[in-house]
Design a protein around this motif. Structure first.
Motif, mmCIF file in Angstrom:
data_model
loop_
_atom_site.group_PDB
_atom_site.id
_atom_site.type_symbol
_atom_site.label_atom_id
_atom_site.label_comp_id
_atom_site.label_asym_id
_atom_site.label_seq_id
_atom_site.Cartn_x
_atom_site.Cartn_y
_atom_site.Cartn_z
ATOM 1 N N PHE A 98 -32.855 -23.584 -17.459
ATOM 2 C CA PHE A 98 -32.326 -24.777 -18.126
ATOM 3 C C PHE A 98 -33.298 -25.956 -18.050
ATOM 4 O O PHE A 98 -32.908 -27.088 -17.791
ATOM 5 N N THR A 99 -34.567 -25.657 -18.257
ATOM 6 C CA THR A 99 -35.587 -26.681 -18.413
ATOM 7 C C THR A 99 -36.387 -26.358 -19.668
ATOM 8 O O THR A 99 -36.315 -25.248 -20.196
ATOM 9 N N VAL A 122 -24.194 -29.823 -21.952
ATOM 10 C CA VAL A 122 -25.632 -29.799 -21.664
ATOM 11 C C VAL A 122 -26.060 -31.092 -20.982
ATOM 12 O O VAL A 122 -26.845 -31.081 -20.023
ATOM 13 N N ARG A 125 -24.438 -30.981 -17.294
ATOM 14 C CA ARG A 125 -24.787 -29.899 -16.370
ATOM 15 C C ARG A 125 -26.266 -29.534 -16.401
ATOM 16 O O ARG A 125 -26.812 -29.076 -15.384
ATOM 17 N N TYR A 126 -26.918 -29.719 -17.549
ATOM 18 C CA TYR A 126 -28.318 -29.302 -17.683
ATOM 19 C C TYR A 126 -29.175 -30.463 -18.198
ATOM 20 O O TYR A 126 -29.732 -30.394 -19.300
ATOM 21 N N GLU A 128 -32.099 -31.451 -17.623
ATOM 22 C CA GLU A 128 -33.523 -31.193 -17.842
ATOM 23 C C GLU A 128 -33.774 -30.331 -19.074
ATOM 24 O O GLU A 128 -34.926 -30.075 -19.428
ATOM 25 N N LEU A 129 -32.711 -29.897 -19.742
ATOM 26 C CA LEU A 129 -32.856 -29.040 -20.907
ATOM 27 C C LEU A 129 -33.052 -29.885 -22.156
ATOM 28 O O LEU A 129 -32.269 -30.792 -22.442
ATOM 29 N N ARG A 290 -35.010 -15.131 -21.703
ATOM 30 C CA ARG A 290 -34.084 -16.084 -21.080
ATOM 31 C C ARG A 290 -32.645 -15.555 -21.115
ATOM 32 O O ARG A 290 -31.688 -16.333 -21.095
ATOM 33 N N GLU A 293 -30.254 -16.799 -18.461
ATOM 34 C CA GLU A 293 -29.952 -18.208 -18.689
ATOM 35 C C GLU A 293 -28.922 -18.359 -19.811
ATOM 36 O O GLU A 293 -27.968 -19.141 -19.697
ATOM 37 N N GLU A 296 -25.483 -17.350 -18.649
ATOM 38 C CA GLU A 296 -24.879 -18.402 -17.826
ATOM 39 C C GLU A 296 -24.374 -19.550 -18.698
ATOM 40 O O GLU A 296 -23.293 -20.104 -18.455
ATOM 41 N N LEU A 297 -25.135 -19.896 -19.729
ATOM 42 C CA LEU A 297 -24.710 -20.947 -20.645
ATOM 43 C C LEU A 297 -23.438 -20.539 -21.376
ATOM 44 O O LEU A 297 -22.520 -21.361 -21.554
#
Length: 316
Positions: A98-99, A122, A125-126, A128-129, A290, A293, A296-297
């Motif tokens: 998630f970057t 996003v 929770r994320y 840095e994405l 990914r 990832e 998980e998303l």
């Protein structure tokens, strides 16, 4: 014929030693700065001079000076070391979930109604994405996914496309949107068979929602000869045509609040069970780097979308 000496490839250790000496102009201080013994540092610089075939330093008993060639090459050495450091940092960032950039493709009949939930998730929770959203029709999204232009899709399924893995998020019912005064306005017991003879307004060719609506009508027994008017490029236009009395249409429940809540001329009706539905999912290239990832998303989105008028489905 003039013989040109072939320059040997310098090592990063040699460049690091030379850059330290060029900065400090003192072997002891340079060695301490990079955690290398003074003899090892001196040997690395000498090896670099041998590899390049040029004298980089002028050594005296009191001080160290850069030669003309050393002055020119010191900046190059620092640039190489900086580039290697950036490459290493980028590789480390790529390992972190998630970057970086995530290019998400979304169909028009999903984007306005689900993106607020997606973007909120996003952001919270994320952080840095770097999420980049592209709204396109299904065929264009699939082409973009296959070509690597897009990383992940949010759209209606099933797709039935080889090489694409679907991560189901939820099922949602369709409702019938009618103008005020229509016999089916506001009813919650509409049989599917009612779709056989209705003047149905649909989206233009290319929208998957049009195909889904036609499939629902065929399942209800509607024949190809029944009147279908296609005049709208988007759902907002479609419901305005309904409000104007030109016909009725089908809307997914996630679109109802946005498209009908503030127009008193529009009424929604519910179908009897089992109501016609669509499933919305994330889609990725099978075997995507990914994948963990994205899975998980998908699970995080299932939790976030439980507040919408949908039925969340499991990962399997």
């Amino acid at each position: 014929m003039v013989s040109v000496r072939r320059v040997k490839q310098p090592s990063l250790s040699q460049l690091r030693a030379f850059a330290a000496v060029a900065e400090h102009l003192h072997f002891r201080d340079a060695a301490a700065a990079i955690g290398m013994s003074q003899p090892a540092l001196s040997g690395a610089v000498s090896a670099l001079e041998e590899a390049l075939g040029v004298q980089l330093l002028e050594r005296t008993t009191r001080k160290v000076l850069l030669s003309p060639a050393g002055e020119r090459l010191a900046a190059r050495a620092r640039a190489v070391l900086d580039a290697v450091a950036e490459l290493t940092e980028e590789a480390e960032a790529a390992q972190a979930p998630f970057t970086g950039v995530l290019r998400l493709g979304v169909i028009p009949t999903v984007a306005p109604y689900l993106l607020p939930t997606v973007l909120s998730l996003v952001h919270e929770r994320y952080p840095e994405l770097d999420l980049q959203v592209h709204e396109e029709q299904t065929s264009s999204l699939l082409e973009g996914l296959a070509a690597g232009r897009l990383d992940l899709l949010l759209l209606a399924v099933p797709l039935g496309v080889p090489g694409v893995t679907e991560l189901p998020l939820f099922d949602e019912d369709f409702v019938l949107v009618t103008p005020q005064g229509h016999p089916l306005a506001g009813r919650d017991d509409i049989p599917r068979e009612a779709l056989k003879e209705l003047n149905l307004l649909l989206l233009d060719e290319g929208h998957c929602l049009r195909d889904q609506a036609l499939d629902i009508c065929r399942e209800a027994g509607r024949t190809d000869g029944a009147p279908v008017t296609t005049t709208a490029a988007g759902l907002s236009t479609l419901v305005q045509l309904v409000a104007g009395g030109l016909g009725v249409t089908l809307l997914p429940r996630t679109a109802v609040q946005v498209e009908t809540a503030y127009n008193a001329a529009l009424f929604t009706g519910r179908f009897t069970d089992p109501a016609p539905t669509r499933q919305v999912a994330l889609a990725m290239r099978t075997g995507a780097a990914r994948q963990a990832e994205f899975e998980e998303l998908a699970e995080a989105l299932r939790g976030a979308m439980g507040r919408l008028p949908v039925r969340v489905v499991g990962a399997g």
